[in-house]
Enzyme design. Structure first.
Site, PDB file in Angstrom:
ATOM      1  N   HIS A 150       5.339   7.477  -6.000  1.00 49.52           N
ATOM      2  CA  HIS A 150       4.596   7.608  -6.084  1.00 49.52           C
ATOM      3  C   HIS A 150       3.571   8.843  -6.446  1.00 49.52           C
ATOM      4  CE1 HIS A 150       4.673   4.894  -2.861  1.00 49.52           C
ATOM      5  NE2 HIS A 150       4.011   4.666  -3.978  1.00 49.52           N
ATOM      6  N   GLU A 184      -0.677   0.445  -4.296  1.00 49.51           N
ATOM      7  CA  GLU A 184      -0.175   1.753  -4.034  1.00 49.51           C
ATOM      8  C   GLU A 184       0.085   2.516  -2.869  1.00 49.51           C
ATOM      9  OE1 GLU A 184       3.879   1.420  -3.250  1.00 49.51           O
ATOM     10  OE2 GLU A 184       3.882  -0.109  -5.179  1.00 49.51           O
ATOM     11  N   CYS A 231       3.351  11.192   3.547  1.00 50.69           N
ATOM     12  CA  CYS A 231       3.433  10.192   3.425  1.00 50.69           C
ATOM     13  C   CYS A 231       3.097   9.420   4.410  1.00 50.69           C
ATOM     14  CB  CYS A 231       5.017   9.172   2.956  1.00 50.69           C
ATOM     15  SG  CYS A 231       5.953   9.683   1.357  1.00 50.69           S
TER      16      CYS A 231
END
Length: 447
Positions: free
Chosen positions: A248, A175, A371
Site C-alpha cells: 500500500h 484498498e 494501518c
C-alpha cells in the site's frame, strides 16, 4: 465557521488475531506465517496506541472487530452442519480456507474505507466508500460487515453519505484509505486529494508482487465522493516500491494538512508528481505544500519497509505543531533512527515531536500504527451525529482493556483456529462489546 477536527477511527484487534501468512506482497505477514500470536497483547497494544494519541490531543473512536471465524463464508464454500461442525470440518479438510475465514485483518481500519470530508464534496456531506479488498481472499470477506459497521458508527444520512463497495473484481481493486491522502492548509480548509494506484487496466506493473489498487477504482471512489476534478490528483506507485514490500502507498508515504512525507522512490516519476502537487495545492489551499522526500541514500526502500517509518501517524497537535507517532521498529533500524533524530532537530522541519509506540503484534502481520486507523475530518455537528458509544475517553479505553482481559486468549497457534470453542468465545466477546459501544445487534449471530 464550525469547529473542524480530525478523528481517528481505530480498529479493535479481534480475538482471532493470528499469523497465517495470507498476504502475498506483505513481507512481514509472510515472514511470520505459522508463528504463535498473542491476541490479548495485540488488542492491548492497540488500546495503548489510542491512549497515546488522546494524550496528544487527537480525538479517537473505535471500530469493532468482525466475527471470526466467518461461518457464513465457510457455508458458502460447502461446509455443513452446526457452526462447530463447520469449523471442525474446515480445519480437517481445508485449513487454508479456515485461516482465511478466521483472519482478524479488519483490525487495519486504514483499509476499511475512503472517507472524504464534507468541506470537499458537492453535497456537503461526508462521503464513505468501503473498500472491496478483492486482492486477497481473507480481506475480500470484510466488505459487507465493514459497510454495516460504518453505517452504525455514522448513522445520520443527512450528514453521512454511504456508498456500496465497488464491484468485487480485480479490475476495480480498492484498498481504501491506505492509498489516499488528503492535503489541506488546515483540517478545516478545502482539501486536495491524492489517490495512488499500482496499476491501470491490464498494464505491466511490478514483477515480484501484485499491485492491489487499480486506477479505475480510485477514479470511481473520487466520482462517488463528489470530488471536483480540480481537487483530485491520481499518481502511480513505483513498481520497485511494491516489489520491495510496499503493498500500500501508506508504507512509503504519509501526509497531514500541508505536509507530505514520502520516500524518494515511492512514486513513478516522483519529481513530476511533486511539481503537480505543489501547483495544485497552491491553487486549492492558497499556500505552499511542504514536501519532505527521504532520499534512498538516507533510508533504503528495504529499511523503510522493515521499520514502517512511513506507516507512522502524522498528526496535528493542539498548538498547531505536528508529531509523528512511529512504530518501535523505527528505533531498531539505524538509518531510520538517525533520520528521525535529524528530522526533529532540524529547525525547518515540519515535525516537532516523534513518539514511539509498541504495535509489534500488528507489525508482525504487516500493519503499523497508521494501518490501525481510519482518518475522518469532521465538523463538530458531524462528530455529535456519530454513535456516541464508540467515541473514546479514558473510561471507555479502561472498559475495553478490561473486556480484552476477560475474553481474549493469551496465545493462538495456527492449529487453534480449528477449535470450535474459539468461535463461541469470540461471539461472547462481541456480544458484550456491542453493549459497551451501544451498537445494538451488529452481528449475524445476534439477529
Amino acid at each position: 465557521m464550525t469547529a473542524v477536527h480530525e478523528l481517528n477511527l481505530d480498529g479493535i484487534v479481534g480475538p482471532t488475531h493470528n499469523y497465517a501468512g495470507l498476504s502475498r506482497g506483505n513481507v512481514a505477514s509472510t515472514a511470520h506465517g505459522g508463528e504463535v500470536s498473542h491476541p490479548r497483547e495485540a488488542a492491548l497494544q492497540g488500546i495503548a496506541k489510542m491512549r497515546l494519541l488522546m494524550s496528544l490531543g487527537v480525538r479517537q473512536a473505535v471500530l469493532p472487530p468482525q466475527e471470526r471465524p466467518n461461518v457464513r463464508a465457510l457455508r458458502r464454500l460447502g461446509f455443513t452442519g452446526t457452526d462447530a461442525q463447520v469449523v471442525e470440518a474446515a480445519a480437517q479438510r481445508e485449513p487454508r480456507l479456515l485461516a482465511a475465514c478466521s483472519s482478524a485483518s479488519a483490525m487495519w481500519a486504514a483499509n476499511a474505507a475512503t472517507v472524504v470530508p464534507s468541506a470537499d464534496t458537492a453535497d456537503g456531506r461526508v462521503h464513505i466508500t468501503p473498500a472491496n479488498l478483492v486482492s486477497t481472499l481473507h480481506r475480500s470477506l470484510e466488505a459487507p460487515a465493514t459497510a454495516r459497521a460504518l453505517r452504525a458508527v455514522f448513522p445520520d444520512e443527512t450528514r453521512f453519505a454511504h456508498h456500496d463497495p465497488l464491484p468485487a473484481t480485480g479490475a476495480l481493486g480498492d484498498e481504501g484509505a491506505a492509498n489516499h491522502t488528503r492535503l489541506a492548509a488546515s483540517h478545516a480548509g478545502g482539501g486536495l486529494h491524492l489517490f495512488v494506484h499500482g496499476r491501470r487496466g491490464e498494464d505491466g506493473g511490478p514483477r515480484r508482487f501484485p499491485a492491489r489498487q487499480a486506477l479505475e477504482a480510485s477514479r470511481a471512489v473520487a466520482r462517488l465522493s463528489g470530488l471536483p476534478d480540480g481537487r483530485v490528483i491520481h499518481a502511480r506507485q513505483a513498481p520497485e516500491a511494491i516489489d520491495a514490500g510496499a503493498f500500500h502507498n501508506d508504507v512509503v508515504c504519509v501526509g497531514n494538512e500541508h505536509v507530505l512525507l514520502h520516500h524518494e522512490q515511492a512514486f513513478a516519476d516522483g519529481r513530476a508528481l511533486v511539481a503537480r502537487l505543489r501547483d495544485a495545492f497552491r491553487r486549492v489551499a492558497g499556500r505552499d505544500l511542504v514536501v519532505v522526500a527521504v532520499p534512498r541514500e538516507a533510508v533504503t526502500l528495504q529499511e523503510a519497509v522493515a521499520s514502517y517509518l512511513f506507516n507512522s501517524q502524522l498528526v496535528t497537535l493542539p498548538d498547531g505543531r505536528m508529531a509523528l507517532v512511529a512504530p518501535a521498529e523505527c528505533r531498531e533500524v539505524r538509518a531510520v533512527a538517525g533520520f528521525l533524530e535529524a528530522l526533529v532537530e532540524d529547525p525547518s522541519s515540519p515535525v516537532a515531536e516523534v513518539h514511539v509506540v509498541d504495535t509489534r503484534q500488528s507489525m508482525r502481520n504487516g500493519g503499523g500504527p497508521a494501518c490501525l486507523r481510519l482518518r475522518c475530518v469532521l465538523t463538530g455537528e458531524e462528530a455529535a451525529a456519530m454513535a456516541p458509544g464508540v467515541v473514546c475517553d479514558d473510561a471507555l479505553l479502561d472498559r475495553l482493556a478490561a473486556w480484552v482481559d476477560r475474553h481474549y486468549r493469551d496465545r493462538l497457534a495456527p492449529a487453534d483456529l480449528g477449535d470450535p470453542s474459539l468461535l463461541s468465545e469470540g461471539r461472547a466477546a462481541l456480544d458484550e462489546l456491542t453493549g459497551i459501544l451501544g451498537l445494538g445487534a451488529l452481528y449475524d449471530f445476534q439477529r
